[in-house]
Each structure stands twice: as C-alpha cells, then as structure tokens.
Design a protein around this motif. Structure first.
Motif, PDB file in Angstrom:
ATOM      1  N   MET A 179       0.844  -1.205   0.000  1.00 26.18           N
ATOM      2  CA  MET A 179       0.000   0.000   0.000  1.00 26.18           C
ATOM      3  C   MET A 179       0.878   1.253   0.000  1.00 26.18           C
ATOM      4  O   MET A 179       1.941   1.260   0.590  1.00 26.18           O
ATOM      5  CB  MET A 179      -0.877  -0.010   1.264  1.00 26.18           C
ATOM      6  N   SER A 234      -9.291  11.227  -0.804  1.00 27.74           N
ATOM      7  CA  SER A 234     -10.533  11.507  -1.534  1.00 27.74           C
ATOM      8  C   SER A 234     -11.057  12.882  -1.116  1.00 27.74           C
ATOM      9  O   SER A 234     -10.721  13.393  -0.045  1.00 27.74           O
ATOM     10  CB  SER A 234     -11.571  10.416  -1.270  1.00 27.74           C
ATOM     11  N   TYR A 289      -9.774   9.766   7.773  1.00 28.73           N
ATOM     12  CA  TYR A 289     -10.439   9.270   6.553  1.00 28.73           C
ATOM     13  C   TYR A 289     -11.176   7.967   6.850  1.00 28.73           C
ATOM     14  O   TYR A 289     -12.308   7.754   6.407  1.00 28.73           O
ATOM     15  CB  TYR A 289      -9.423   9.037   5.431  1.00 28.73           C
ATOM     16  N   GLN A 290     -10.504   7.105   7.598  1.00 22.41           N
ATOM     17  CA  GLN A 290     -11.119   5.800   7.910  1.00 22.41           C
ATOM     18  C   GLN A 290     -12.425   6.000   8.689  1.00 22.41           C
ATOM     19  O   GLN A 290     -13.419   5.322   8.421  1.00 22.41           O
ATOM     20  CB  GLN A 290     -10.138   4.960   8.719  1.00 22.41           C
ATOM     21  N   ARG A 321     -13.938   6.554   3.965  1.00 18.72           N
ATOM     22  CA  ARG A 321     -13.517   6.847   2.587  1.00 18.72           C
ATOM     23  C   ARG A 321     -12.014   6.778   2.449  1.00 18.72           C
ATOM     24  O   ARG A 321     -11.277   6.874   3.437  1.00 18.72           O
ATOM     25  CB  ARG A 321     -14.078   8.185   2.113  1.00 18.72           C
ATOM     26  N   PRO A 322     -11.536   6.597   1.221  1.00 18.96           N
ATOM     27  CA  PRO A 322     -10.099   6.427   1.016  1.00 18.96           C
ATOM     28  C   PRO A 322      -9.304   7.696   1.291  1.00 18.96           C
ATOM     29  O   PRO A 322      -9.804   8.803   1.051  1.00 18.96           O
ATOM     30  CB  PRO A 322      -9.976   6.039  -0.465  1.00 18.96           C
TER      31      PRO A 322
END
Ligand code: MYA
Length: 149
Positions: free
Chosen positions: A1, A85, A76-77, A81-82
C-alpha cells in the motif's frame, strides 16, 4: 500500500518532515494498516546529539509528521472513505510532547508505531512509540487539529 504522505494533495507535499517534494526534507513515510501507523527511518551521522546517540529534535520531527500522517489516515477511515478523496482532510499539529526514556542509538533503523488515543470532532490525539533494536527509547503524543476543508 502507498504511504499516506504520497496521497497528500500536491500543495501539501513540501513539509520539511514528510513532504515527498521537499529535497532537503526527512521524507517521513507513514504506512497505515487500519489500526497502527508504522514508519521506519534510519538517521544519518548528521542527526547526532552526541557520539552514538540520535538528536532529540529529530525524534520530535519524526513523531510529529508520523503522528499527523496517522491522524489523517484515521480521520479518513472514520469517515469510511479512502485517504486523499475529496474533500481533503487537512490537519496541523496543535500540540506535541515527547518523553525521552533512553538514549536512542545512532546507526540502527528506528521503528515508530502510532495509534489513535482519543478522537474528537475536530481533533485526533495520537500516541507514538519509537524503538531501536527492540527497545522503546521515546514515547510521544501528537494532537492533530483539523482545518476547515
Ligand atoms: C490527504 C490529505 C492531505 C492533508 C495534508 C495536510 C498537510 C500535512 C502537512 C504536514 C504537517 C506536519 C505538521 C506540522 O508541522 S503543522 C505546523 C505546525 N502547526 C501549526 O503551525 C499550527 C498553528 N496553530 C493553528 O493554526 C491553530 O492554533 C489551530 C488550527 C491548531 C487551531 O486553531 P483554530 O482556530 O482552527 O481552532 P480552535 O482554536 O477552535 O481549536 C480547535 C480545537 O482544537 C483544540 N486545540 C487547538 N490547539 C490546541 C493545542 N495546542 N492543544 C490542545 N488543543 C488544541 C481546541 O481546544 C479546540 O478543541 P475543541 O474545543 O473543538 O474540543
């Protein structure tokens, strides 16, 4: 990742601690697995406090940027959402504290592990442990404060 800082918008990639676009910077890289932010960093001879020991200010810089990277990933988590974004989640350091428990040896790779300690609507409190050769030599807390999008 990909590491978190590689997903920052281009205008936020110049930070001295973590900006991939800053040629003189430290290039801190935060990897997030959904629970823990991990960063590995090997200081150079220039990062010396005294012979054999890492400069404490460098440790604070590493914890600062790795803590903010972890806070942004966790934020974000929390929104499901990623990272990266729209709308972008931008955070700055509101507070940083470091406790130097042992001299950190200069030479080996350092491991930083950061986790969310408390989450607030506009803030994320991150705790961070730094270890060298399996021994924790410093611990810290980083308060990420979210800026309006
Ligand atoms: C993919 C996405 C990419 C994103 C890229 C990002 C760039 C990354 C770049 C890398 C960066 C690397 C890192 C760097 O180097 S970042 C550079 C170093 N940091 C700064 O320059 C920050 C300077 N300070 C400020 O801009 C403002 O004071 C901030 C924005 C922090 C707050 O002023 P603002 O007027 O906006 O908000 P507020 O006053 O209503 O406070 C809001 C909430 O926060 C709480 N609070 C505030 N301060 C503190 C404190 N010290 N301890 C504890 N708590 C604090 C406050 O109680 C309140 O809580 P609550 O009452 O709501 O509960």
């Amino acid at each position: 990742m990909s590491y978190i800082q590689s997903l920052y918008p281009p205008e936020h990639t110049h930070c001295y601690g973590c900006g991939p676009a800053n040629p003189a910077g430290l290039h801190v890289q935060t990897h997030w697995d959904g629970e823990t932010g991990t960063c590995r960093y090997t200081p150079s001879a220039a990062h010396m406090a005294y012979p054999g020991v890492v400069y404490g200010g460098l440790i604070a810089c590493l914890m600062d940027c790795h803590g903010i990277g972890t806070a942004i990933a966790a934020a974000y988590q929390a929104e499901g959402r990623p990272v990266g974004s729209d709308p972008a989640i931008n955070m700055v350091t509101g507070n940083l504290s470091v406790t130097y428990k042992l001299p950190t040896p200069l030479g080996p790779e350092l491991l930083l592990e950061a986790r969310v300690k408390r989450e607030f609507p506009r803030k994320m409190l991150i705790s961070c442990e730094l270890s060298a050769e399996g021994k924790v030599t410093a611990v810290g807390e980083i308060l990420g404060v979210r800026l309006p999008s």
